[in-house]
Write a protein that holds these residues in place. Structure first.
Motif, PDB file in Angstrom:
ATOM      1  N   ALA A  74       1.414   0.729  12.348  1.00  0.00           N
ATOM      2  CA  ALA A  74       0.171   0.706  11.561  1.00  0.00           C
ATOM      3  C   ALA A  74      -1.068   0.770  12.451  1.00  0.00           C
ATOM      4  O   ALA A  74      -2.083   1.370  12.084  1.00  0.00           O
ATOM      5  CB  ALA A  74       0.132  -0.554  10.700  1.00  0.00           C
ATOM      6  N   LEU A 103      -4.540   6.285   8.072  1.00  0.00           N
ATOM      7  CA  LEU A 103      -3.228   5.714   7.759  1.00  0.00           C
ATOM      8  C   LEU A 103      -2.451   6.604   6.796  1.00  0.00           C
ATOM      9  O   LEU A 103      -1.222   6.711   6.885  1.00  0.00           O
ATOM     10  CB  LEU A 103      -3.399   4.312   7.171  1.00  0.00           C
ATOM     11  CG  LEU A 103      -3.885   3.252   8.171  1.00  0.00           C
ATOM     12  CD1 LEU A 103      -4.434   2.033   7.450  1.00  0.00           C
ATOM     13  CD2 LEU A 103      -2.759   2.850   9.123  1.00  0.00           C
ATOM     14  N   VAL A 111       3.911   5.741   8.324  1.00  0.00           N
ATOM     15  CA  VAL A 111       3.102   4.850   7.495  1.00  0.00           C
ATOM     16  C   VAL A 111       3.065   5.360   6.056  1.00  0.00           C
ATOM     17  O   VAL A 111       2.954   6.567   5.814  1.00  0.00           O
ATOM     18  CB  VAL A 111       1.652   4.747   8.033  1.00  0.00           C
ATOM     19  CG1 VAL A 111       0.782   3.922   7.083  1.00  0.00           C
ATOM     20  CG2 VAL A 111       1.643   4.133   9.424  1.00  0.00           C
ATOM     21  N   LEU A 126       0.652   4.491   2.910  1.00  0.00           N
ATOM     22  CA  LEU A 126      -0.508   3.757   2.420  1.00  0.00           C
ATOM     23  C   LEU A 126      -0.402   3.590   0.904  1.00  0.00           C
ATOM     24  O   LEU A 126      -0.324   4.575   0.168  1.00  0.00           O
ATOM     25  CB  LEU A 126      -1.803   4.493   2.777  1.00  0.00           C
ATOM     26  CG  LEU A 126      -3.098   3.787   2.330  1.00  0.00           C
ATOM     27  CD1 LEU A 126      -3.367   2.568   3.205  1.00  0.00           C
ATOM     28  CD2 LEU A 126      -4.283   4.757   2.380  1.00  0.00           C
ATOM     29  N   ASP A 178      -2.697   1.496  -1.505  1.00  0.00           N
ATOM     30  CA  ASP A 178      -3.889   0.650  -1.436  1.00  0.00           C
ATOM     31  C   ASP A 178      -4.821   0.925  -2.606  1.00  0.00           C
ATOM     32  O   ASP A 178      -5.852   1.578  -2.465  1.00  0.00           O
ATOM     33  CB  ASP A 178      -4.600   0.888  -0.096  1.00  0.00           C
ATOM     34  CG  ASP A 178      -5.652  -0.182   0.188  1.00  0.00           C
ATOM     35  OD1 ASP A 178      -5.670  -1.202  -0.519  1.00  0.00           O
ATOM     36  OD2 ASP A 178      -6.457   0.025   1.111  1.00  0.00           O
ATOM     37  N   THR A 224       6.613   1.970   7.090  1.00  0.00           N
ATOM     38  CA  THR A 224       5.764   0.796   7.265  1.00  0.00           C
ATOM     39  C   THR A 224       4.648   0.927   6.221  1.00  0.00           C
ATOM     40  O   THR A 224       3.853   1.857   6.279  1.00  0.00           O
ATOM     41  CB  THR A 224       5.174   0.755   8.685  1.00  0.00           C
ATOM     42  OG1 THR A 224       6.236   0.558   9.624  1.00  0.00           O
ATOM     43  CG2 THR A 224       4.167  -0.385   8.826  1.00  0.00           C
ATOM     44  N   VAL A 283       1.268  -0.057   4.233  1.00  0.00           N
ATOM     45  CA  VAL A 283      -0.022  -0.695   4.489  1.00  0.00           C
ATOM     46  C   VAL A 283      -0.823  -0.754   3.188  1.00  0.00           C
ATOM     47  O   VAL A 283      -0.907   0.236   2.451  1.00  0.00           O
ATOM     48  CB  VAL A 283      -0.821   0.054   5.574  1.00  0.00           C
ATOM     49  CG1 VAL A 283      -2.192  -0.592   5.780  1.00  0.00           C
ATOM     50  CG2 VAL A 283      -0.051   0.073   6.891  1.00  0.00           C
ATOM     51  N   LEU A 331      -6.050  -5.887   7.052  1.00  0.00           N
ATOM     52  CA  LEU A 331      -5.073  -5.127   6.275  1.00  0.00           C
ATOM     53  C   LEU A 331      -3.788  -5.920   6.108  1.00  0.00           C
ATOM     54  O   LEU A 331      -3.548  -6.927   6.792  1.00  0.00           O
ATOM     55  CB  LEU A 331      -4.804  -3.759   6.912  1.00  0.00           C
ATOM     56  CG  LEU A 331      -4.344  -3.685   8.369  1.00  0.00           C
ATOM     57  CD1 LEU A 331      -2.844  -3.829   8.491  1.00  0.00           C
ATOM     58  CD2 LEU A 331      -4.786  -2.374   9.001  1.00  0.00           C
ATOM     59  N   CYS A 373       0.462  -5.488   5.883  1.00  0.00           N
ATOM     60  CA  CYS A 373       1.499  -4.584   6.391  1.00  0.00           C
ATOM     61  C   CYS A 373       2.877  -5.148   6.046  1.00  0.00           C
ATOM     62  O   CYS A 373       3.157  -6.324   6.316  1.00  0.00           O
ATOM     63  CB  CYS A 373       1.326  -4.445   7.902  1.00  0.00           C
ATOM     64  SG  CYS A 373       2.571  -3.460   8.735  1.00  0.00           S
TER      65      CYS A 373
END
Length: 341
Positions: free
Chosen positions: A140, A265, A271, A273, A275, A294, A296, A311, A313
């Protein structure tokens, strides 16, 4: 033509996951050996969902000569003794234990972050896999560090019991059941009750009051990402079976907005994302199980410091935190050096 691959510690949580991921990703394999301690010798273990059964071999009598890659998932005591033997026999070791991580002659690799580091493996014929919490964090942080240079990391982890192996998972299950029926729940694997509780203690305590798990996150992040980054960590065990979570606060040298961070990201390798600033618009450990990404979420600006971001994670610690990263290292090794398959 494929590789001759050994999985050491094949009967444990991470070893089984390594077998699953080798099968899932169709890693080019000519021959596969499942190796473990004498307790498991002769047992059979399935190679992913292929239907192929592997008979477990005893590590004490296993000859690594002629094998290409050995994925070690049996702990530091086993790696200390047998990794050098495998390496000396010409088999490249990818070790999941902490034993070789800080050895200056052993590369510590997360393929999305520092793939070039793998080129140093020939010094010892050993490559180290980082701590599970470090691995997901640096995936991240990498795109953000490249863009605005991270000065300082403050991280609190919420680590699942699977990080402590099968015993940890069994203890959470047994304690939870006992509490519901009114039986006692005496801690065995953990220092305090883990069911319906959190424990701010993972691994042994050091002289400065931090734990070894916290120290690992500090030194491994520096080795993988940038030795100039300042890192402080508080590592906590939580009553979750699989999936580590981290609340990360970052301070940068250069200005970076939450929007810029989200855009970086969103495009970063490894990654995912998620969000959305709404109810449920973030990822929790339950949702990451079985996935290699991963995740986020909760990216936001921190107005208490100059150029600050916070953030959230989350990642499957048995996968990206251990088995998947090891297999990705093997894939990277093949592409850059071994060139088979």
């Amino acid at each position: 033509m494929g590789y001759r691959v050994v999985v050491v510690g094949a009967t444990g949580n991470v070893g089984r996951e390594m077998l699953n991921i080798l099968a899932e990703r169709e890693f080019p394999i000519e021959e596969l050996a499942a190796v473990a301690s004498s307790r498991s010798t002769g047992d059979e273990i399935e190679f992913g969902e292929t239907g192929k059964m592997l008979k477990v071999r005893n590590i004490e009598h296993f000859d690594f000569a002629g094998w290409d890659i050995a994925l070690f998932a049996a702990g530091s005591d086993v790696s200390k003794v047998y990794a050098p033997k495998a390496a000396a026999a010409g088999c490249v070791v990818i070790d999941n234990s902490s034993f070789y991580r800080m050895d200056p002659d052993v590369p510590l690799v997360v393929p999305e972050v520092n793939p070039e580091a793998i080129d140093g493996y020939k010094k010892r014929n050993i490559i180290a896999n980082p701590n599970c919490s470090t691995a997901q964090m640096v995936v991240a942080l990498k795109p953000l560090h490249d863009a605005a240079k991270i000065k300082r990391v403050v991280v609190a982890t919420y680590q699942s019991v699977s990080g402590a192996g099968k015993q940890g998972m069994d203890e959470l299950f047994e304690q939870s059941r006992n509490i519901f029926v009114g039986d006692s729940s005496t801690p065995v694997k953990f220092t305090k009750q883990i069911a319906f509780n959190v424990i701010p203690h993972i691994d042994s305590f050091l002289d400065d009051g931090s734990t070894k798990e916290e120290w690992k996150m500090v030194v491994e992040t520096k080795k993988i990402l940038d030795p100039k980054i300042k890192v402080t960590a508080t590592c906590v065990r939580v009553p979750v079976f699989v999936g580590h979570s981290e609340a990360i606060n970052l301070e940068f040298e250069e200005e970076i907005s939450a929007k810029q961070a989200q855009n970086l990201l969103r495009e970063a390798p490894g990654v995912m994302l998620v969000d959305k600033r709404e109810d449920g618009g973030y990822v929790t450990p339950v949702e990451c199980v079985g996935d290699g990404a991963t995740f986020v979420s909760r990216v936001r600006e921190d107005s208490t410091v100059e150029n600050g971001l916070s953030l959230w994670c989350v990642s499957d610690n048995l996968r990206k935190g251990a088995a998947l990263n090891a297999v990705q290292i093997a894939e990277l090794l093949g592409r850059r050096h071994l060139k088979k398959g």
